[in-house]
Scaffold this active site. Structure first.
Site, PDB file in Angstrom:
ATOM      1  N   THR A 177      49.226   1.316  59.442  1.00  0.00           N
ATOM      2  CA  THR A 177      50.346   0.925  60.316  1.00  0.00           C
ATOM      3  C   THR A 177      51.410   0.149  59.563  1.00  0.00           C
ATOM      4  O   THR A 177      52.609   0.328  59.778  1.00  0.00           O
ATOM      5  CB  THR A 177      49.816   0.037  61.466  1.00  0.00           C
ATOM      6  N   SER A 214      44.310   5.249  58.395  1.00  0.00           N
ATOM      7  CA  SER A 214      42.951   5.012  57.880  1.00  0.00           C
ATOM      8  C   SER A 214      41.888   5.756  58.669  1.00  0.00           C
ATOM      9  O   SER A 214      40.732   5.830  58.248  1.00  0.00           O
ATOM     10  CB  SER A 214      42.634   3.520  57.787  1.00  0.00           C
ATOM     11  N   THR A 269      44.162  -0.667  59.560  1.00  0.00           N
ATOM     12  CA  THR A 269      43.137  -1.590  60.060  1.00  0.00           C
ATOM     13  C   THR A 269      41.919  -0.877  60.637  1.00  0.00           C
ATOM     14  O   THR A 269      40.831  -1.449  60.680  1.00  0.00           O
ATOM     15  CB  THR A 269      43.709  -2.516  61.158  1.00  0.00           C
ATOM     16  N   ASP A 270      42.112   0.383  61.071  1.00  0.00           N
ATOM     17  CA  ASP A 270      41.030   1.026  61.840  1.00  0.00           C
ATOM     18  C   ASP A 270      39.727   1.153  61.062  1.00  0.00           C
ATOM     19  O   ASP A 270      38.646   0.977  61.615  1.00  0.00           O
ATOM     20  CB  ASP A 270      41.487   2.405  62.345  1.00  0.00           C
TER      21      ASP A 270
HETATM   22  N1  ASP Z   1      45.742   3.799  62.837  1.00  0.00           N
HETATM   23  C1  ASP Z   1      46.144   2.763  61.915  1.00  0.00           C
HETATM   24  C2  ASP Z   1      45.316   2.884  60.649  1.00  0.00           C
HETATM   25  O1  ASP Z   1      44.200   2.465  60.652  1.00  0.00           O
HETATM   26  C3  ASP Z   1      45.973   1.430  62.527  1.00  0.00           C
HETATM   27  C4  ASP Z   1      46.421   0.258  61.692  1.00  0.00           C
HETATM   28  O2  ASP Z   1      46.703   0.358  60.517  1.00  0.00           O
HETATM   29  O3  ASP Z   1      46.512  -0.850  62.266  1.00  0.00           O
HETATM   30  O4  ASP Z   1      45.788   3.422  59.672  1.00  0.00           O
END
Ligand code: ASP
Length: 333
Positions: A12, A54, A85-86
């Protein structure tokens, strides 16, 4: 001034809006252009290894990130990995096994909101990550929302708010307040890093629900060589279906498969010996339990171990031997 390598992987933090939703588009130089403050903290070189949400991270990418660290290890004082973050907790766990004893900080960070949003956590998280990479502990850690969490202990516990990560069954190592680092716990790290280059990805995770069909257990035991079962409470296997679950697991274990019991309860871990549904299993079958390890760490550790051996006694010894404080529960193996 310390020299830090920023290894960008997407997420993100680096995302732009597309007609179908956020997607990683920004390169690390573009990310840094939003936070000129970083240039006053350290000298940064950038390496874009991936540009992925991710959700699309695969164990091959963990090996790729570890390779980028290894190839550049001697040239830098620390590493900042920007990541979605995922699945960041899985990557943090995997890197903790692939790069052990690092005297230099290896810091993962990311954000819940892209860096160009008016209200974003990206700038604080990235700035804190660079500060920690300059003066924090060696080893793999996540820096997020002002907290420093050990790589083997992290879990994403909030899907939207800034406090995305928690440290499971272990305290936070440090906090960063207004760019000041308050280091509560100093982790022990070695003088020389040890790099590993192999993972066996034939590991599956089965989360039980009341009424899970035995055919599903059978399918998982058939298709994976390492099977982690997220059971209930302190752990056990259902005994309905005329003991069908037990028979499937016994036959898998007899065929040399590695079975690890863990719990879907977020805190305090497993103890199979408490109830008959777990004790019977533990006392009659050669299987392992995760105790206070996170599921993310158990998955990555099993892949790392099975990349080296399939011999049960050795798998058992390695699984229960603490790596980067991933397991505290002491076991007489
Ligand atoms: N979908 C995103 C990822 O994990 C979520 C994030 O980065 O907060 O790449």
């Amino acid at each position: 001034m310390k020299k830090i390598l920023m290894i960008a992987t997407g997420g993100t933090i680096a995302s732009e809006m597309t007609p179908s939703g956020l997607s990683p588009e920004l390169n690390p130089q573009q990310l840094l252009s939003f936070i000129p403050r970083v240039a006053e903290i350290c000298q940064v070189d950038c390496l874009q290894v991936y540009s992925l949400d991710s959700t699309n991270i695969h164990p091959e990418h963990w090996l790729g990130i570890a390779r980028a660290i290894e190839e550049n290890y001697d040239r830098y004082d620390g590493f900042v990995i920007s990541h979605g973050t995922d699945t960041m907790a899985y990557t943090a766990a995997a890197l903790s096994y692939l790069v052990q004893n690092s005297p230099k900080p290896i810091v993962l960070t990311g954000a819940q909101k892209p860096i160009w949003f008016d209200s974003t956590d990206s700038k604080r998280n990235l700035t804190d990550a660079f500060i920690y990479a300059c003066c924090g502990c060696g080893g793999v850690q996540i820096v997020f929302n002002g907290k420093v969490i050990l790589g083997t202990r992290a879990r994403k516990t909030y899907s939207k708010s800034f406090q995305a990560f928690s440290s499971v069954n272990y305290p936070d190592l440090a906090v960063l307040q207004d760019e000041h680092l308050l280091q509560y716990i100093r982790c022990e790290c070695g003088e020389q890093p040890v790099f590993y280059h192999k993972l066996d990805t034939n590991v599956g995770l089965l989360k039980l629900i009341p009424g899970t069909k035995r055919e599903l257990v059978s399918f998982m035991a058939e298709h994976y060589d390492g099977l982690i079962i997220e059971s209930f409470g302190v752990g056990g296997l259902p005994e309905y279906d005329c003991g069908g679950f037990y028979d499937i697991i016994r036959s898998a274990v007899e065929r040399g498969k590695i079975v690890v019991m863990t719990t879907q309860v977020p805190n305090e871990g497993s103890d199979l010996t408490v109830y008959h549904v777990g004790g019977h299993l533990k006392s009659t079958l050669r299987l392992l339990e995760a105790y206070d390890m996170t599921t993310e760490a158990a998955v990555a550790k099993l892949m790392w171990i099975m990349g080296q051996t399939r011999e049960f006694a050795e798998v058992e010894r390695m699984f229960y031997a603490p790596v980067a404080k991933d397991i505290l529960y002491s076991v007489e193996a």
